[in-house]
Design a protein around this motif. Structure first.
Motif, PDB file in Angstrom:
ATOM      1  N   SER A  38      -8.028  18.735   2.512  1.00 56.16           N
ATOM      2  CA  SER A  38      -7.971  18.921   3.909  1.00 56.16           C
ATOM      3  C   SER A  38      -6.816  19.458   4.676  1.00 56.16           C
ATOM      4  CB  SER A  38      -8.392  17.648   4.671  1.00 56.16           C
ATOM      5  OG  SER A  38      -7.490  16.798   4.672  1.00 56.16           O
ATOM      6  N   SER A  39      -5.808  19.746   3.767  1.00 58.67           N
ATOM      7  CA  SER A  39      -4.632  20.338   4.474  1.00 58.67           C
ATOM      8  C   SER A  39      -4.451  21.551   4.521  1.00 58.67           C
ATOM      9  CB  SER A  39      -3.182  19.919   3.541  1.00 58.67           C
ATOM     10  OG  SER A  39      -3.587  20.595   2.152  1.00 58.67           O
ATOM     11  N   ALA A  40      -3.755  22.203   5.573  1.00 57.16           N
ATOM     12  CA  ALA A  40      -3.782  23.694   5.994  1.00 57.16           C
ATOM     13  C   ALA A  40      -3.324  24.561   4.706  1.00 57.16           C
ATOM     14  CB  ALA A  40      -2.860  23.889   7.158  1.00 57.16           C
ATOM     15  N   ILE A  41      -2.547  23.981   3.936  1.00 52.19           N
ATOM     16  CA  ILE A  41      -1.947  24.872   2.903  1.00 52.19           C
ATOM     17  C   ILE A  41      -2.989  24.977   1.882  1.00 52.19           C
ATOM     18  CG2 ILE A  41      -0.294  24.578   0.861  1.00 52.19           C
ATOM     19  CD1 ILE A  41       1.688  23.282   3.081  1.00 52.19           C
ATOM     20  N   TYR A  42      -3.577  23.701   1.345  1.00 53.11           N
ATOM     21  CA  TYR A  42      -4.737  23.945   0.512  1.00 53.11           C
ATOM     22  C   TYR A  42      -5.842  25.016   1.039  1.00 53.11           C
ATOM     23  CZ  TYR A  42      -8.681  22.860  -2.438  1.00 53.11           C
ATOM     24  OH  TYR A  42      -9.759  22.957  -3.375  1.00 53.11           O
ATOM     25  N   SER A  43      -6.125  24.961   2.407  1.00 49.15           N
ATOM     26  CA  SER A  43      -7.384  25.824   2.801  1.00 49.15           C
ATOM     27  C   SER A  43      -6.622  27.329   2.723  1.00 49.15           C
ATOM     28  CB  SER A  43      -7.743  25.249   4.194  1.00 49.15           C
ATOM     29  OG  SER A  43      -6.711  25.521   4.933  1.00 49.15           O
ATOM     30  N   THR A  44      -5.558  27.412   3.097  1.00 51.82           N
ATOM     31  CA  THR A  44      -4.876  28.861   3.173  1.00 51.82           C
ATOM     32  C   THR A  44      -5.004  29.345   1.361  1.00 51.82           C
ATOM     33  OG1 THR A  44      -3.507  28.367   4.881  1.00 51.82           O
ATOM     34  CG2 THR A  44      -3.130  30.340   3.840  1.00 51.82           C
ATOM     35  N   ALA A  45      -4.479  28.508   0.765  1.00 46.43           N
ATOM     36  CA  ALA A  45      -4.506  28.806  -0.594  1.00 46.43           C
ATOM     37  C   ALA A  45      -5.944  29.106  -1.185  1.00 46.43           C
ATOM     38  CB  ALA A  45      -3.529  27.901  -1.530  1.00 46.43           C
ATOM     39  N   LYS A  46      -6.762  28.586  -1.068  1.00 44.19           N
ATOM     40  CA  LYS A  46      -8.126  28.827  -1.376  1.00 44.19           C
ATOM     41  C   LYS A  46      -8.421  30.080  -0.758  1.00 44.19           C
ATOM     42  CE  LYS A  46     -12.462  26.320  -1.655  1.00 44.19           C
ATOM     43  NZ  LYS A  46     -13.310  25.439  -1.210  1.00 44.19           N
ATOM     44  N   GLN A  47      -8.454  30.330   0.534  1.00 48.13           N
ATOM     45  CA  GLN A  47      -8.762  31.666   1.029  1.00 48.13           C
ATOM     46  C   GLN A  47      -8.016  32.644   0.190  1.00 48.13           C
ATOM     47  OE1 GLN A  47      -7.719  31.392   5.107  1.00 48.13           O
ATOM     48  NE2 GLN A  47      -9.930  30.216   5.579  1.00 48.13           N
ATOM     49  N   TYR A  48      -6.828  32.546  -0.100  1.00 47.58           N
ATOM     50  CA  TYR A  48      -6.208  33.711  -0.639  1.00 47.58           C
ATOM     51  C   TYR A  48      -6.622  33.869  -2.071  1.00 47.58           C
ATOM     52  CZ  TYR A  48      -2.274  35.749  -3.117  1.00 47.58           C
ATOM     53  OH  TYR A  48      -1.374  36.462  -4.002  1.00 47.58           O
ATOM     54  N   LEU A  49      -6.979  32.980  -2.791  1.00 51.67           N
ATOM     55  CA  LEU A  49      -7.645  33.251  -4.075  1.00 51.67           C
ATOM     56  C   LEU A  49      -9.100  33.415  -3.896  1.00 51.67           C
ATOM     57  CD1 LEU A  49      -6.346  29.806  -5.720  1.00 51.67           C
ATOM     58  CD2 LEU A  49      -5.519  32.091  -6.066  1.00 51.67           C
ATOM     59  N   GLU A  50      -9.671  33.480  -2.986  1.00 51.04           N
ATOM     60  CA  GLU A  50     -11.005  33.928  -2.744  1.00 51.04           C
ATOM     61  C   GLU A  50     -11.136  35.325  -2.610  1.00 51.04           C
ATOM     62  OE1 GLU A  50     -12.904  31.853   0.372  1.00 51.04           O
ATOM     63  OE2 GLU A  50     -13.225  29.778  -0.821  1.00 51.04           O
ATOM     64  N   VAL A  51     -10.021  35.866  -2.142  1.00 52.48           N
ATOM     65  CA  VAL A  51      -9.721  37.307  -2.148  1.00 52.48           C
ATOM     66  C   VAL A  51      -9.820  37.990  -3.269  1.00 52.48           C
ATOM     67  CG1 VAL A  51      -8.220  39.208  -1.433  1.00 52.48           C
ATOM     68  CG2 VAL A  51      -8.394  37.450   0.161  1.00 52.48           C
ATOM     69  N   GLY A  52      -9.162  37.329  -4.314  1.00 56.29           N
ATOM     70  CA  GLY A  52      -9.232  37.867  -5.693  1.00 56.29           C
ATOM     71  C   GLY A  52     -10.634  37.640  -6.437  1.00 56.29           C
ATOM     72  N   GLU A  53     -11.390  36.608  -5.973  1.00 55.99           N
ATOM     73  CA  GLU A  53     -12.773  36.485  -6.493  1.00 55.99           C
ATOM     74  C   GLU A  53     -13.594  37.781  -5.947  1.00 55.99           C
ATOM     75  OE1 GLU A  53     -14.155  34.204  -8.232  1.00 55.99           O
ATOM     76  OE2 GLU A  53     -12.191  32.955  -8.827  1.00 55.99           O
ATOM     77  N   ARG A  54     -13.353  37.981  -4.678  1.00 54.41           N
ATOM     78  CA  ARG A  54     -14.325  39.035  -3.911  1.00 54.41           C
ATOM     79  C   ARG A  54     -13.724  40.483  -4.667  1.00 54.41           C
ATOM     80  NH1 ARG A  54     -12.976  38.095   1.651  1.00 54.41           N
ATOM     81  NH2 ARG A  54     -12.401  35.943   1.370  1.00 54.41           N
ATOM     82  N   VAL A  55     -12.528  40.586  -5.154  1.00 52.45           N
ATOM     83  CA  VAL A  55     -12.257  41.849  -5.606  1.00 52.45           C
ATOM     84  C   VAL A  55     -12.867  41.815  -6.841  1.00 52.45           C
ATOM     85  CG1 VAL A  55     -10.293  43.167  -6.414  1.00 52.45           C
ATOM     86  CG2 VAL A  55     -10.132  42.119  -4.359  1.00 52.45           C
ATOM     87  N   ILE A  56     -12.983  40.757  -7.832  1.00 53.27           N
ATOM     88  CA  ILE A  56     -13.265  40.763  -9.148  1.00 53.27           C
ATOM     89  C   ILE A  56     -15.012  41.174  -8.977  1.00 53.27           C
ATOM     90  CG2 ILE A  56     -14.175  39.252 -10.957  1.00 53.27           C
ATOM     91  CD1 ILE A  56     -11.225  38.007 -11.037  1.00 53.27           C
TER      92      ILE A  56
END
Length: 72
Positions: A38-56
């Motif tokens: 539930s931390s802000a760092i985890y949610s930011t990292a998850k959003q960052y990695l979702e960008v790569g998922e969308r690109v793929i």
């Protein structure tokens, strides 16, 4: 103008790294480990990695229909 160029360059690099990490995640099945999901760092990292998922997800159909690549 040079500042805008650097921002664009760094942004593209960040997207490429995110896409590489998403590819590793898909091929190896690894996920992000966190002690506090539930931390802000985890949610930011998850959003960052979702960008790569969308690109793929965007690039994969284009590559599949390209004459330069084939499935084995």
């Amino acid at each position: 103008m040079a500042v805008i160029g650097k921002v664009v360059h760094i942004s593209i690099d960040l997207v490429l790294v995110s896409t590489a990490l998403a590819g590793i995640r898909r091929s190896a099945g690894l996920t992000l480990a966190a002690n506090d999901p539930s931390s802000a760092i985890y949610s930011t990292a998850k959003q960052y990695l979702e960008v790569g998922e969308r690109v793929i997800d965007y690039v994969q159909p284009w590559v599949a229909n390209s004459k330069y690549f084939k499935r084995e």
